[in-house]
Design a protein around this motif. Sequence first.
Motif, short mmCIF file in Angstrom:
data_model
loop_
_atom_site.label_atom_id
_atom_site.label_comp_id
_atom_site.label_asym_id
_atom_site.label_seq_id
_atom_site.Cartn_x
_atom_site.Cartn_y
_atom_site.Cartn_z
N ASP A 73 90.52 4.41 23.69
CA ASP A 73 89.65 5.51 24.15
C ASP A 73 88.18 5.25 23.84
O ASP A 73 87.43 6.19 23.57
CB ASP A 73 90.08 6.86 23.53
CG ASP A 73 91.33 7.42 24.19
OD1 ASP A 73 91.52 7.16 25.38
OD2 ASP A 73 92.09 8.11 23.50
N TYR A 74 87.78 3.99 23.87
CA TYR A 74 86.38 3.64 23.65
C TYR A 74 85.62 3.55 24.97
O TYR A 74 84.42 3.27 24.98
CB TYR A 74 86.25 2.31 22.91
CG TYR A 74 86.69 2.35 21.45
CD1 TYR A 74 87.02 3.54 20.81
CD2 TYR A 74 86.76 1.18 20.70
CE1 TYR A 74 87.42 3.57 19.48
CE2 TYR A 74 87.15 1.20 19.37
CZ TYR A 74 87.48 2.39 18.77
OH TYR A 74 87.88 2.41 17.45
N THR A 75 86.33 3.71 26.08
CA THR A 75 85.69 3.76 27.39
C THR A 75 86.49 4.71 28.27
O THR A 75 87.70 4.85 28.08
CB THR A 75 85.62 2.36 28.07
OG1 THR A 75 84.96 2.50 29.33
CG2 THR A 75 86.98 1.74 28.29
N GLU A 76 85.78 5.35 29.20
CA GLU A 76 86.48 6.24 30.14
C GLU A 76 86.77 5.52 31.45
O GLU A 76 87.47 6.04 32.30
CB GLU A 76 85.61 7.48 30.41
CG GLU A 76 85.62 8.43 29.22
CD GLU A 76 84.34 9.25 29.10
OE1 GLU A 76 83.54 9.26 30.05
OE2 GLU A 76 84.17 9.89 28.06
N ARG A 77 86.21 4.32 31.60
CA ARG A 77 86.41 3.57 32.84
C ARG A 77 87.74 2.83 32.80
O ARG A 77 87.98 2.00 31.92
CB ARG A 77 85.30 2.53 33.02
CG ARG A 77 84.01 3.14 33.46
CD ARG A 77 83.07 2.07 33.93
NE ARG A 77 81.70 2.54 33.86
CZ ARG A 77 80.65 1.77 34.01
NH1 ARG A 77 80.79 0.48 34.26
NH2 ARG A 77 79.44 2.28 33.93
N THR A 78 88.58 3.13 33.79
CA THR A 78 89.84 2.40 33.89
C THR A 78 89.52 0.99 34.37
O THR A 78 88.88 0.82 35.41
CB THR A 78 90.78 3.07 34.92
OG1 THR A 78 90.89 4.45 34.59
CG2 THR A 78 92.13 2.42 34.95
N PRO A 79 89.93 -0.03 33.60
CA PRO A 79 89.62 -1.41 34.02
C PRO A 79 90.25 -1.72 35.38
O PRO A 79 91.36 -1.29 35.66
CB PRO A 79 90.23 -2.27 32.91
CG PRO A 79 90.41 -1.35 31.75
CD PRO A 79 90.65 0.01 32.33
N GLY A 80 89.54 -2.47 36.19
CA GLY A 80 90.05 -2.86 37.50
C GLY A 80 91.08 -3.97 37.42
O GLY A 80 91.72 -4.32 38.41
N ALA A 81 91.22 -4.55 36.22
CA ALA A 81 92.19 -5.63 36.00
C ALA A 81 92.64 -5.57 34.55
O ALA A 81 91.99 -4.95 33.72
CB ALA A 81 91.52 -6.98 36.29
N TRP A 82 93.76 -6.22 34.27
CA TRP A 82 94.22 -6.35 32.89
C TRP A 82 93.45 -7.50 32.25
O TRP A 82 93.47 -8.62 32.77
CB TRP A 82 95.72 -6.65 32.86
CG TRP A 82 96.56 -5.45 33.09
CD1 TRP A 82 96.89 -4.89 34.31
CD2 TRP A 82 97.17 -4.63 32.10
NE1 TRP A 82 97.68 -3.78 34.12
CE2 TRP A 82 97.86 -3.60 32.77
CE3 TRP A 82 97.21 -4.66 30.70
CZ2 TRP A 82 98.58 -2.62 32.11
CZ3 TRP A 82 97.93 -3.69 30.04
CH2 TRP A 82 98.60 -2.68 30.73
N HIS A 83 92.77 -7.23 31.15
CA HIS A 83 92.02 -8.25 30.43
C HIS A 83 92.94 -8.87 29.39
O HIS A 83 93.41 -8.18 28.48
CB HIS A 83 90.78 -7.64 29.77
CG HIS A 83 89.75 -7.17 30.75
ND1 HIS A 83 88.47 -7.65 30.76
CD2 HIS A 83 89.82 -6.29 31.78
CE1 HIS A 83 87.79 -7.07 31.74
NE2 HIS A 83 88.61 -6.24 32.38
N LEU A 84 93.18 -10.18 29.53
CA LEU A 84 94.12 -10.89 28.65
C LEU A 84 93.44 -12.08 27.99
O LEU A 84 92.73 -12.84 28.65
CB LEU A 84 95.32 -11.41 29.46
CG LEU A 84 96.13 -10.42 30.28
CD1 LEU A 84 97.21 -11.16 31.06
CD2 LEU A 84 96.74 -9.36 29.39
#
Length: 198
Positions: free
Chosen positions: A82-93
Amino acid sequence: MNCEKYKKVFDENNGIVKLSDFTDAGYHNTVIDRLIREGKVIKIRPGFYEWQYEDVISDAVIINKLYPDAIICMDSALYFYDYTERTPGAWHLAVDKNSSKSRFKIDYPKLKVYYVVEKYLKIGIAEVDFEGQVIRIYNREKTICDIIRYEKKMDKEVFNKAIRSYATDSNKNVGRLMEYAKLMNVEKKTKMIMGMWM
């Protein structure tokens, strides 16, 4: 074709099987081709197949199955904490620097892969429950060190919100943050940035 016995193999593997799982269960690999033709199964990458249930299989299940060595990081970890409200457009791995890039060429889910040297890769790995799956993710402190390290590549607003959110998080561990910052050669920058907020 009676598909129930084949579906059972998929059910036992969260809906996704490796071809070897299927053949180890006693079925010939040509059965997979028939299941694909009948629309029961799709190929998600070479050697991996997904049963087409009415309910969509969670991304977390797919990632766990295809990339058990990967660690959720950067924007995806920020979103989880919950450190950002922006849903990532991709899974960061995050994966080992020497991982084959072709492994990550899949249409879905969308991935953003970071190839990381081993000494940084193993710092701060946690296991959490997400959508009924145990996934590997960097803890809060490693995530903050990562975004400080890659600040220039990040959206300024996302970066600032993440730093502010960490600073006010009752679960933060500043001692651990500074320990990781030292290991990752961002100690001076971390002190300067966090000093503005804490």
